[in-house]
Write a protein that holds these residues in place. Structure first.
Motif, PDB file in Angstrom:
ATOM      1  N   ASN A 182       0.840  -1.187   0.000  1.00 53.85           N
ATOM      2  CA  ASN A 182       0.000   0.000   0.000  1.00 53.85           C
ATOM      3  C   ASN A 182       0.886   1.250   0.000  1.00 53.85           C
ATOM      4  N   TYR A 183       0.256   2.396  -0.155  1.00 51.08           N
ATOM      5  CA  TYR A 183       1.006   3.644  -0.291  1.00 51.08           C
ATOM      6  C   TYR A 183       1.807   3.961   0.970  1.00 51.08           C
ATOM      7  N   GLY A 207       1.338   6.641 -14.937  1.00 48.69           N
ATOM      8  CA  GLY A 207       0.119   7.229 -14.398  1.00 48.69           C
ATOM      9  C   GLY A 207       0.221   7.245 -12.880  1.00 48.69           C
ATOM     10  N   ASP A 208      -0.764   6.673 -12.224  1.00 47.98           N
ATOM     11  CA  ASP A 208      -0.745   6.574 -10.769  1.00 47.98           C
ATOM     12  C   ASP A 208      -0.214   5.223 -10.292  1.00 47.98           C
ATOM     13  N   ASN A 209       0.128   4.341 -11.212  1.00 46.64           N
ATOM     14  CA  ASN A 209       0.670   3.037 -10.859  1.00 46.64           C
ATOM     15  C   ASN A 209       2.187   3.122 -10.736  1.00 46.64           C
ATOM     16  N   LYS A 234       4.646  -3.441  -6.384  1.00 44.13           N
ATOM     17  CA  LYS A 234       3.780  -2.533  -7.148  1.00 44.13           C
ATOM     18  C   LYS A 234       2.778  -1.930  -6.197  1.00 44.13           C
ATOM     19  N   THR A 235       2.339  -0.721  -6.526  1.00 44.58           N
ATOM     20  CA  THR A 235       1.359  -0.018  -5.711  1.00 44.58           C
ATOM     21  C   THR A 235       0.659   1.024  -6.561  1.00 44.58           C
ATOM     22  N   TYR A 236      -0.391   1.582  -5.998  1.00 39.57           N
ATOM     23  CA  TYR A 236      -1.129   2.680  -6.624  1.00 39.57           C
ATOM     24  C   TYR A 236      -0.933   3.907  -5.748  1.00 39.57           C
TER      25      TYR A 236
END
Length: 119
Positions: free
Chosen positions: A15-16, A35-37, A49-51
């Motif tokens: 997570n962020y 993008g936001d990924n 990986k995260t958003y």
């Protein structure tokens, strides 16, 4: 590392907040932002990986920690591109066909409210 959850692609979903924690500890070696990924590698070699939400300071933080940053444009799906480019033309043709069929049917069927007012 128990907080990392394995993903099907061989990378770990984080997570962020975990991303920021790894960044503060200097454990991130490289990231790819699309993008936001965000995907990347930790200094121990594990991929993640995260958003990320819109955070203007994130790139600055990566640079301050010496993280190698790669940026890529967002990938638009082919079907969305096709839909956006062809939808106006399809709608225009559909409306044209509708009006042509109404005109061939004649005036009485075309405007039943007009006939009811005069009759």
């Amino acid at each position: 590392m128990a907080a990392l959850q394995p993903a099907k692609t061989g990378t770990k979903d984080i997570n962020y907040s975990e991303l920021i924690a790894f960044l503060d500890k200097g454990e991130i070696s490289e990231v790819t932002m699309q993008g936001d990924n965000i995907t990347g590698k930790l200094s121990n070699g594990n991929a993640f990986k995260t958003y990320a939400p819109k955070d203007d300071k994130l790139v600055t933080q990566f640079r301050e920690k010496g993280v190698k940053i790669t940026a890529k444009p967002t990938e638009d799906s082919w079907y969305m591109t096709l839909l956006v480019s062809w939808l106006p033309m399809i709608l225009l043709v559909g409306v044209w066909i509708f009006f042509m069929r109404q005109m061939q049917a004649g005036g009485a069927r075309q405007w039943p409210l007009v006939k009811a007012k005069h009759g």
